[in-house]
Design an enzyme around this catalytic site. Structure first.
Site, PDB file in Angstrom:
ATOM      1  N   LYS A  33     -64.154  57.119 -31.550  1.00 35.84           N
ATOM      2  CA  LYS A  33     -63.783  55.988 -32.398  1.00 35.84           C
ATOM      3  C   LYS A  33     -64.070  54.700 -31.643  1.00 35.84           C
ATOM      4  CE  LYS A  33     -59.350  54.510 -33.221  1.00 35.84           C
ATOM      5  NZ  LYS A  33     -59.238  53.031 -33.220  1.00 35.84           N
ATOM      6  N   ASP A  60     -64.133  51.844 -36.548  1.00 31.70           N
ATOM      7  CA  ASP A  60     -62.801  51.482 -37.071  1.00 31.70           C
ATOM      8  C   ASP A  60     -62.683  49.961 -37.161  1.00 31.70           C
ATOM      9  OD1 ASP A  60     -60.077  51.425 -37.645  1.00 31.70           O
ATOM     10  OD2 ASP A  60     -59.460  51.910 -35.594  1.00 31.70           O
ATOM     11  N   LEU A  61     -63.311  49.376 -38.186  1.00 32.90           N
ATOM     12  CA  LEU A  61     -63.305  47.915 -38.312  1.00 32.90           C
ATOM     13  C   LEU A  61     -62.392  47.428 -39.435  1.00 32.90           C
ATOM     14  CD1 LEU A  61     -67.096  47.113 -37.689  1.00 32.90           C
ATOM     15  CD2 LEU A  61     -65.214  47.173 -36.044  1.00 32.90           C
ATOM     16  N   LYS A  62     -61.840  48.337 -40.212  1.00 36.20           N
ATOM     17  CA  LYS A  62     -60.805  48.017 -41.218  1.00 36.20           C
ATOM     18  C   LYS A  62     -61.173  46.812 -42.076  1.00 36.20           C
ATOM     19  CE  LYS A  62     -56.926  49.765 -38.405  1.00 36.20           C
ATOM     20  NZ  LYS A  62     -57.517  49.936 -37.067  1.00 36.20           N
ATOM     21  N   LEU A  63     -62.268  46.916 -42.828  1.00 33.68           N
ATOM     22  CA  LEU A  63     -62.723  45.780 -43.635  1.00 33.68           C
ATOM     23  C   LEU A  63     -61.734  45.440 -44.752  1.00 33.68           C
ATOM     24  CD1 LEU A  63     -65.351  46.722 -42.135  1.00 33.68           C
ATOM     25  CD2 LEU A  63     -66.600  45.817 -44.075  1.00 33.68           C
ATOM     26  N   HIS A  64     -61.601  44.143 -45.029  1.00 34.49           N
ATOM     27  CA  HIS A  64     -60.702  43.659 -46.089  1.00 34.49           C
ATOM     28  C   HIS A  64     -61.191  42.265 -46.482  1.00 34.49           C
ATOM     29  CE1 HIS A  64     -56.219  42.985 -47.445  1.00 34.49           C
ATOM     30  NE2 HIS A  64     -57.103  42.683 -48.384  1.00 34.49           N
ATOM     31  N   ASP A  65     -61.933  42.176 -47.615  1.00 38.09           N
ATOM     32  CA  ASP A  65     -62.480  40.882 -48.059  1.00 38.09           C
ATOM     33  C   ASP A  65     -62.800  41.019 -49.541  1.00 38.09           C
ATOM     34  OD1 ASP A  65     -63.773  38.317 -48.104  1.00 38.09           O
ATOM     35  OD2 ASP A  65     -64.286  38.567 -45.998  1.00 38.09           O
ATOM     36  N   PRO A  67     -64.898  41.941 -52.846  1.00 35.53           N
ATOM     37  CA  PRO A  67     -65.765  43.112 -53.008  1.00 35.53           C
ATOM     38  C   PRO A  67     -67.219  42.863 -52.622  1.00 35.53           C
ATOM     39  CG  PRO A  67     -64.236  42.996 -54.847  1.00 35.53           C
ATOM     40  CD  PRO A  67     -64.024  41.746 -54.036  1.00 35.53           C
ATOM     41  N   THR A  69     -68.598  40.792 -50.489  1.00 35.64           N
ATOM     42  CA  THR A  69     -68.781  40.687 -49.035  1.00 35.64           C
ATOM     43  C   THR A  69     -68.652  42.063 -48.381  1.00 35.64           C
ATOM     44  OG1 THR A  69     -67.915  38.449 -49.087  1.00 35.64           O
ATOM     45  CG2 THR A  69     -67.857  39.564 -46.960  1.00 35.64           C
ATOM     46  N   THR A 120     -49.129  51.316 -39.265  1.00 34.70           N
ATOM     47  CA  THR A 120     -47.870  51.864 -38.743  1.00 34.70           C
ATOM     48  C   THR A 120     -47.067  50.801 -37.984  1.00 34.70           C
ATOM     49  OG1 THR A 120     -49.190  52.751 -36.940  1.00 34.70           O
ATOM     50  CG2 THR A 120     -48.498  54.306 -38.619  1.00 34.70           C
ATOM     51  N   ARG A 182     -49.488  62.921 -29.196  1.00 35.43           N
ATOM     52  CA  ARG A 182     -49.108  63.052 -27.784  1.00 35.43           C
ATOM     53  C   ARG A 182     -48.889  64.533 -27.466  1.00 35.43           C
ATOM     54  NH1 ARG A 182     -50.927  58.854 -27.884  1.00 35.43           N
ATOM     55  NH2 ARG A 182     -50.180  56.869 -27.094  1.00 35.43           N
ATOM     56  N   GLN A 191     -46.303  54.249 -28.991  1.00 32.64           N
ATOM     57  CA  GLN A 191     -46.331  54.901 -30.297  1.00 32.64           C
ATOM     58  C   GLN A 191     -44.923  55.361 -30.665  1.00 32.64           C
ATOM     59  OE1 GLN A 191     -48.733  54.838 -32.292  1.00 32.64           O
ATOM     60  NE2 GLN A 191     -50.726  55.225 -31.361  1.00 32.64           N
ATOM     61  N   GLY A 211     -56.140  58.560 -28.081  1.00 29.02           N
ATOM     62  CA  GLY A 211     -56.614  57.579 -27.114  1.00 29.02           C
ATOM     63  C   GLY A 211     -56.114  57.897 -25.725  1.00 29.02           C
ATOM     64  N   ARG A 212     -55.034  57.222 -25.321  1.00 26.48           N
ATOM     65  CA  ARG A 212     -54.566  57.308 -23.933  1.00 26.48           C
ATOM     66  C   ARG A 212     -54.296  58.705 -23.390  1.00 26.48           C
ATOM     67  NH1 ARG A 212     -50.464  52.629 -25.275  1.00 26.48           N
ATOM     68  NH2 ARG A 212     -50.885  53.630 -27.288  1.00 26.48           N
TER      69      ARG A 212
HETATM   70  O1  C5P Z   1     -53.809  55.578 -27.101  1.00 21.89           O
HETATM   71  P1  C5P Z   1     -53.409  56.101 -28.435  1.00 21.89           P
HETATM   72  O2  C5P Z   1     -53.551  57.610 -28.589  1.00 21.89           O
HETATM   73  O3  C5P Z   1     -52.030  55.612 -28.864  1.00 21.89           O
HETATM   74  O4  C5P Z   1     -54.484  55.446 -29.425  1.00 21.89           O
HETATM   75  C1  C5P Z   1     -54.418  55.613 -30.810  1.00 21.89           C
HETATM   76  C2  C5P Z   1     -55.565  54.905 -31.465  1.00 21.89           C
HETATM   77  O5  C5P Z   1     -55.363  54.931 -32.872  1.00 21.89           O
HETATM   78  C3  C5P Z   1     -55.691  53.421 -31.097  1.00 21.89           C
HETATM   79  O6  C5P Z   1     -57.094  53.099 -31.154  1.00 21.89           O
HETATM   80  C4  C5P Z   1     -54.937  52.720 -32.189  1.00 21.89           C
HETATM   81  O7  C5P Z   1     -55.383  51.408 -32.416  1.00 21.89           O
HETATM   82  C5  C5P Z   1     -55.251  53.613 -33.387  1.00 21.89           C
HETATM   83  N1  C5P Z   1     -54.292  53.544 -34.487  1.00 21.89           N
HETATM   84  C6  C5P Z   1     -52.942  53.829 -34.344  1.00 21.89           C
HETATM   85  N2  C5P Z   1     -52.112  53.758 -35.423  1.00 21.89           N
HETATM   86  C7  C5P Z   1     -52.596  53.421 -36.630  1.00 21.89           C
HETATM   87  C8  C5P Z   1     -53.950  53.150 -36.794  1.00 21.89           C
HETATM   88  C9  C5P Z   1     -54.784  53.215 -35.685  1.00 21.89           C
HETATM   89  O8  C5P Z   1     -52.501  54.172 -33.266  1.00 21.89           O
HETATM   90  N3  C5P Z   1     -51.789  53.395 -37.662  1.00 21.89           N
END
Ligand code: C5P
Length: 233
Positions: A33, A60-65, A67, A69, A120, A182, A191, A211-212
Site C-alpha cells: 500500500k 491509498d489516496l482517498k479521493l473526494h471531489d 465527480p 474531477t 476510524t 496486530r 490503533q 504496517g508497523r
Molecule cells: O502501522 P499500522 O499497521 O497501524 O498501519 C495501518 C495502515 O492502515 C496505515 O497506513 C494507516 O494509515 C492505514 N489505515 C488505518 N485505519 C484506517 C484506514 C487506514 O490504520 N481506518
C-alpha cells in the site's frame, strides 16, 4: 482476487521504501500500500518502480471531489496500472460512479475500487456534534457501504471488527479491506479497534493492511510470513 496481506509502506521517501522492499527479493513479492505521504513526496514514479519490481499496489489516496474531477484523476491513476485505489464514500454515489468510469480502461479492465466509509479516527461524538450526522456510526458505515455497492464499487476499507456487519449488509462478495491488525503478543501502538490476522480471517476480511507489525519488525520478512500463515494460506 485471493485473500491477501497488504503491507502499508508508510515511508517518507522512495529510497527508504525501496530499501525495505529489497528485503523481499527472491521470495514472495508482497502486495504493498502506497499512501499520501509517499505518493506526494516521490510522485507517480515510485508507483512505476514498485510495479516494475513485480508487486501489486494499493494506491491509498482517498479521493473526494466533484465527480468530473474524480473521473479525470482516476483515469490518470488507472494508467499507472495499480491494482487497487480508493475514494471517500462521503463524496456521494454520483462521485463513486464517476470514479469507476474514469478507472475503466478502453479494454474494460480496471483496478479494484474501494470506498472509505467513516475514518476510524472519527468518533461517533465528533460525527454527530461536529459534522451534524445524526445517525449512529455503525448505521452510517453500513449505509455508506451500501452506497458504494450501489455505485458498483468492489468493497470498502473498514475495521476488521466491522467486516461481518458490512458483509451482512452488502453480501459475501463485497470486499472488506481491513487495517488495525496486530499479532496477539504485540503492542497496539495508536490503533484502537484491533484484531489478529487469524481473527480477521475468521470474521471475513478479504485483505488485511499491516504496517508497523511488519515495517518496524527486526525481521520484516518473518513478520510478513507470519501474517500470511495466519491469514492467507
Ligand atoms: O502501522 P499500522 O499497521 O497501524 O498501519 C495501518 C495502515 O492502515 C496505515 O497506513 C494507516 O494509515 C492505514 N489505515 C488505518 N485505519 C484506517 C484506514 C487506514 O490504520 N481506518
Amino acid at each position: 482476487m485471493e485473500r491477501d496481506v497488504i503491507i502499508a509502506c508508510d515511508f517518507s521517501s522512495a529510497e527508504a521504501t525501496l530499501a525495505f522492499l529489497d528485503k523481499f527479493q527472491g521470495g514472495r513479492k508482497p502486495f504493498v500500500k502506497i499512501g499520501m505521504e509517499l505518493y506526494y513526496a516521490a510522485g507517480p514514479d515510485i508507483v512505476r518502480q514498485i510495479k516494475a519490481r513485480g508487486h501489486k499496489i494499493f494506491l491509498d489516496l482517498k479521493l473526494h471531489d466533484i465527480p468530473n474531477t474524480v473521473r479525470k484523476a482516476m483515469a490518470v491513476l488507472s494508467s499507472l496500472d495499480v491494482d487497487m485505489v480508493n475514494v471517500h464514500a462521503a463524496g456521494t454515489v454520483a462521485m463513486m460512479k464517476a470514479a469507476l468510469e474514469g478507472l475503466t480502461r478502453p479494454d474494460g479492465s480496471r483496478p479494484l475500487l474501494i470506498a472509505v466509509t467513516q475514518l476510524t479516527s472519527t468518533s461517533q461524538e465528533t460525527m454527530q456534534k461536529e459534522l451534524l450526522i445524526g445517525a449512529g456510526i455503525n448505521e452510517t458505515i453500513v449505509k455508506y457501504a451500501q452506497n458504494a455497492k450501489e455505485a458498483g464499487l468492489d468493497g470498502v476499507v473498514c475495521s476488521p471488527l466491522e467486516a461481518a456487519m458490512v458483509k451482512d449488509a452488502c453480501g459475501k462478495g463485497f470486499l472488506t479491506v481491513t487495517p488495525g491488525i496486530r499479532f496477539a503478543d504485540a503492542a497496539a501502538d495508536d490503533q484502537v479497534r484491533i484484531t489478529t490476522p487469524a481473527r480477521a480471517r475468521e470474521i471475513g476480511s478479504d485483505f488485511i493492511v499491516v504496517g508497523r507489525p511488519i515495517t518496524a519488525s527486526p525481521d520484516p520478512v518473518a513478520a510478513y510470513n507470519r501474517c500470511l500463515n495466519e491469514f492467507a494460506d
